[in-house]
Write a protein that holds these residues in place. Structure first.
Motif, PDB file in Angstrom:
ATOM      1  N   VAL A  37     -20.606 119.496 113.782  1.00 11.69           N
ATOM      2  CA  VAL A  37     -20.561 118.087 114.202  1.00 11.69           C
ATOM      3  C   VAL A  37     -19.490 117.921 115.281  1.00 11.69           C
ATOM      4  CG1 VAL A  37     -20.135 115.708 113.469  1.00 11.69           C
ATOM      5  CG2 VAL A  37     -21.381 117.292 111.957  1.00 11.69           C
ATOM      6  N   ILE A  38     -18.299 118.415 115.000  1.00  9.14           N
ATOM      7  CA  ILE A  38     -17.208 118.481 115.977  1.00  9.14           C
ATOM      8  C   ILE A  38     -16.182 119.461 115.448  1.00  9.14           C
ATOM      9  CG2 ILE A  38     -15.969 116.508 114.985  1.00  9.14           C
ATOM     10  CD1 ILE A  38     -15.157 115.804 117.921  1.00  9.14           C
ATOM     11  N   VAL A  50     -18.088 120.146 120.705  1.00 12.03           N
ATOM     12  CA  VAL A  50     -19.352 119.871 120.026  1.00 12.03           C
ATOM     13  C   VAL A  50     -20.295 120.990 120.491  1.00 12.03           C
ATOM     14  CG1 VAL A  50     -21.233 118.254 119.661  1.00 12.03           C
ATOM     15  CG2 VAL A  50     -18.905 117.391 120.029  1.00 12.03           C
ATOM     16  N   ASN A  62     -26.858 118.793 118.876  1.00  9.49           N
ATOM     17  CA  ASN A  62     -25.732 118.669 119.803  1.00  9.49           C
ATOM     18  C   ASN A  62     -26.167 118.677 121.270  1.00  9.49           C
ATOM     19  OD1 ASN A  62     -24.052 118.599 117.610  1.00  9.49           O
ATOM     20  ND2 ASN A  62     -23.379 120.717 117.771  1.00  9.49           N
ATOM     21  N   GLN A  69     -21.895 108.818 122.001  1.00  9.73           N
ATOM     22  CA  GLN A  69     -22.106 109.641 120.809  1.00  9.73           C
ATOM     23  C   GLN A  69     -20.966 110.639 120.621  1.00  9.73           C
ATOM     24  OE1 GLN A  69     -26.009 110.982 122.107  1.00  9.73           O
ATOM     25  NE2 GLN A  69     -26.968 110.011 120.321  1.00  9.73           N
ATOM     26  N   ARG A  70     -20.502 111.200 121.711  1.00  8.66           N
ATOM     27  CA  ARG A  70     -19.389 112.148 121.657  1.00  8.66           C
ATOM     28  C   ARG A  70     -18.124 111.453 121.168  1.00  8.66           C
ATOM     29  NH1 ARG A  70     -18.774 117.096 124.305  1.00  8.66           N
ATOM     30  NH2 ARG A  70     -16.617 117.724 124.746  1.00  8.66           N
ATOM     31  N   ARG A  73     -18.086 110.875 117.436  1.00  5.87           N
ATOM     32  CA  ARG A  73     -17.731 112.056 116.634  1.00  5.87           C
ATOM     33  C   ARG A  73     -16.221 112.302 116.663  1.00  5.87           C
ATOM     34  NH1 ARG A  73     -22.441 116.645 116.957  1.00  5.87           N
ATOM     35  NH2 ARG A  73     -24.242 115.240 117.069  1.00  5.87           N
ATOM     36  N   LEU A  76     -14.773 109.884 114.317  1.00  6.69           N
ATOM     37  CA  LEU A  76     -15.159 110.171 112.936  1.00  6.69           C
ATOM     38  C   LEU A  76     -14.245 111.200 112.295  1.00  6.69           C
ATOM     39  CD1 LEU A  76     -17.283 110.025 110.582  1.00  6.69           C
ATOM     40  CD2 LEU A  76     -18.467 111.913 111.742  1.00  6.69           C
ATOM     41  N   SER A  77     -13.884 112.251 113.024  1.00  5.93           N
ATOM     42  CA  SER A  77     -13.199 113.368 112.387  1.00  5.93           C
ATOM     43  C   SER A  77     -12.020 113.905 113.180  1.00  5.93           C
ATOM     44  CB  SER A  77     -14.205 114.506 112.144  1.00  5.93           C
ATOM     45  OG  SER A  77     -13.608 115.575 111.462  1.00  5.93           O
TER      46      SER A  77
END
Length: 217
Positions: A37-38, A50, A62, A69-70, A73, A76-77
């Motif tokens: 995901v990353i 990614v 990916n 979208q990048r 991610r 997100l993390s």
């Protein structure tokens, strides 16, 4: 279904890190998300942040990501992972606590068709304060083949988390890579966690005094 291949995660590394952190009263930070995901252990400008391809496997999800979208991610993390580490270290240093940063990973026994003989590898750059005593202790173990900057080295861009959080602050650090067939089951995970815990516990005070900070990528 959970990922089963090493391209998605580091099999066995997290149970080893959990056991070590509990035994050493260390703080553990984990990414909680697949590197497909990353990859939180890469800088934001890395081409494999990614990854479009992992080892030899194309990752369809990916392909052709938009900037939005990048960024999602990263939010997100990647950003929470690095913010957590930075915050913990800053709090420790503000209290005057001596701090070490260690990352725990695993590697596949065969990569792109090439066998890897090392049971464990210690990755370091020119700062060998933590790596040197670790390597020396591991080399004293019978039947253990130790890689020094094998199967990876900082030149492979795997050292980012330690560079960002430890080297930038002048903190001793090292990266541990365990071959994943050694820690595929609970017995092997216990064995390596306890071996490494013993080594860290036995380090001289000037090498590793105080509690230790651990980050798992």
């Amino acid at each position: 279904a959970p990922p089963s291949r090493h391209i998605a995660w580091d099999p066995g590394a997290l149970p080893v890190a959990h056991r070590m952190a509990a035994a050493l009263d260390a703080t553990l930070v984990e990414t909680c998300i697949s590197r497909l995901v990353i990859d939180c252990n890469r800088p934001l400008d890395a081409p494999d942040l990614v990854p479009p391809v992992s080892e030899t496997t194309v990752i369809p999800g990916n392909a052709g990501l938009s900037d939005k979208q990048r960024a999602a991610r990263i939010d997100l993390s990647w950003r929470p992972f690095h913010d957590s580490i930075a915050g913990i270290i800053d709090e420790r240093l503000a209290r005057g606590q001596e701090t070490r940063l260690v990352s725990v990973h695993s590697f596949t026994p065969v990569y792109k068709g090439k066998s890897r003989p090392w049971h464990i590898g210690i990755i370091h750059d020119e700062d060998r304060r933590l790596a040197a005593p670790l390597i020396a202790a591991l080399k004293r173990l019978a039947g253990v083949t130790v890689g020094v900057n094998e199967p990876y080295s900082p030149a492979d861009r795997v050292y980012f988390t330690l560079e960002r959080h430890a080297r930038s602050r002048g903190l001793a650090c090292a990266m541990i890579e365990i071959r994943n067939d050694e820690i595929s089951g609970e017995a092997g995970q216990r064995r390596w966690a306890d071996l490494l815990t013993g080594i860290f516990s036995d380090l001289e005070p000037e090498e590793a005094s105080g509690s230790r900070q651990r980050a798992v990528g």
